[in-house]
Motif scaffolding. Structure first.
Motif, PDB file in Angstrom:
ATOM      1  N   VAL A 152      -4.031   4.949  -0.956  1.00  0.00           N
ATOM      2  CA  VAL A 152      -4.987   5.759  -0.207  1.00  0.00           C
ATOM      3  C   VAL A 152      -4.605   7.220  -0.407  1.00  0.00           C
ATOM      4  CG1 VAL A 152      -5.946   6.316   2.055  1.00  0.00           C
ATOM      5  CG2 VAL A 152      -5.378   3.941   1.485  1.00  0.00           C
ATOM      6  N   SER A 210      -5.734  11.219   0.390  1.00  0.00           N
ATOM      7  CA  SER A 210      -6.584  12.043   1.251  1.00  0.00           C
ATOM      8  C   SER A 210      -6.618  13.470   0.738  1.00  0.00           C
ATOM      9  CB  SER A 210      -6.100  12.018   2.703  1.00  0.00           C
ATOM     10  OG  SER A 210      -4.960  12.825   2.879  1.00  0.00           O
ATOM     11  N   ASP A 224      -8.043   0.367  -4.969  1.00  0.00           N
ATOM     12  CA  ASP A 224      -7.550  -1.008  -4.910  1.00  0.00           C
ATOM     13  C   ASP A 224      -7.311  -1.481  -6.335  1.00  0.00           C
ATOM     14  OD1 ASP A 224      -7.127  -3.750  -4.654  1.00  0.00           O
ATOM     15  OD2 ASP A 224      -8.520  -3.920  -2.974  1.00  0.00           O
ATOM     16  N   LEU A 244       0.432   5.549   0.868  1.00  0.00           N
ATOM     17  CA  LEU A 244      -0.390   6.608   1.451  1.00  0.00           C
ATOM     18  C   LEU A 244      -0.003   7.943   0.833  1.00  0.00           C
ATOM     19  CD1 LEU A 244      -0.152   5.575   5.210  1.00  0.00           C
ATOM     20  CD2 LEU A 244      -1.984   5.046   3.590  1.00  0.00           C
ATOM     21  N   GLY A 268       0.812  -1.207   0.000  1.00  0.00           N
ATOM     22  CA  GLY A 268       0.000   0.000   0.000  1.00  0.00           C
ATOM     23  C   GLY A 268       0.844   1.255   0.000  1.00  0.00           C
ATOM     24  N   LYS A 308      -2.582  -1.088  -3.325  1.00  0.00           N
ATOM     25  CA  LYS A 308      -3.585  -0.177  -2.768  1.00  0.00           C
ATOM     26  C   LYS A 308      -2.959   1.196  -2.610  1.00  0.00           C
ATOM     27  CE  LYS A 308      -6.999  -2.558  -0.268  1.00  0.00           C
ATOM     28  NZ  LYS A 308      -7.903  -2.191   0.757  1.00  0.00           N
ATOM     29  N   ASP A 329      -9.745   5.249  -1.305  1.00  0.00           N
ATOM     30  CA  ASP A 329      -8.948   4.024  -1.281  1.00  0.00           C
ATOM     31  C   ASP A 329      -9.058   3.375  -2.656  1.00  0.00           C
ATOM     32  OD1 ASP A 329      -7.729   1.582  -0.809  1.00  0.00           O
ATOM     33  OD2 ASP A 329      -9.309   0.837   0.506  1.00  0.00           O
TER      34      ASP A 329
END
Length: 99
Positions: free
Chosen positions: A43, A45, A91, A14, A12, A41, A89
């Motif tokens: 993420v 924001s 995927d 971020l 993942g 993944k 998120d």
């Protein structure tokens, strides 16, 4: 040796309060970052308010662009919202858009 030629991969990534900054500097760079980061993944924001306290008007267009990218690539997207931030998120292993 401090630098390796082997690609770095992760489960993942971020991109917290990063996407919109990159995208504002070079149109399409945020989408490219999400697409090319070597993680299953991602993420992302977005702050819901800017530094002066006003509503962040850039959140909706960036969310829409991420949704289009996910649809084009067959990636799943989930969203969550806190009082100060919205999270997307992505995927890359699962297909279809979720809410």
């Amino acid at each position: 040796m401090l630098v390796t030629r082997d690609p770095i991969t992760a489960d993942g990534a971020l991109l917290l309060k990063t996407y919109h900054c990159v995208e504002d500097r070079l149109s399409g760079a945020g989408l490219r970052l999400v697409a090319e980061v070597a993680a299953n993944k991602v993420v992302v924001s977005f702050p819901l308010r800017v530094m002066n306290g006003r509503a962040a008007v850039f959140t909706r267009p960036h969310n829409d662009a991420l949704s289009r990218l996910a649809d084009e690539r067959g990636w799943a997207v989930r969203r969550a919202r806190l009082s100060t931030e919205e999270f997307v998120d992505v995927d890359k292993e699962r297909g279809g858009t979720e809410h």
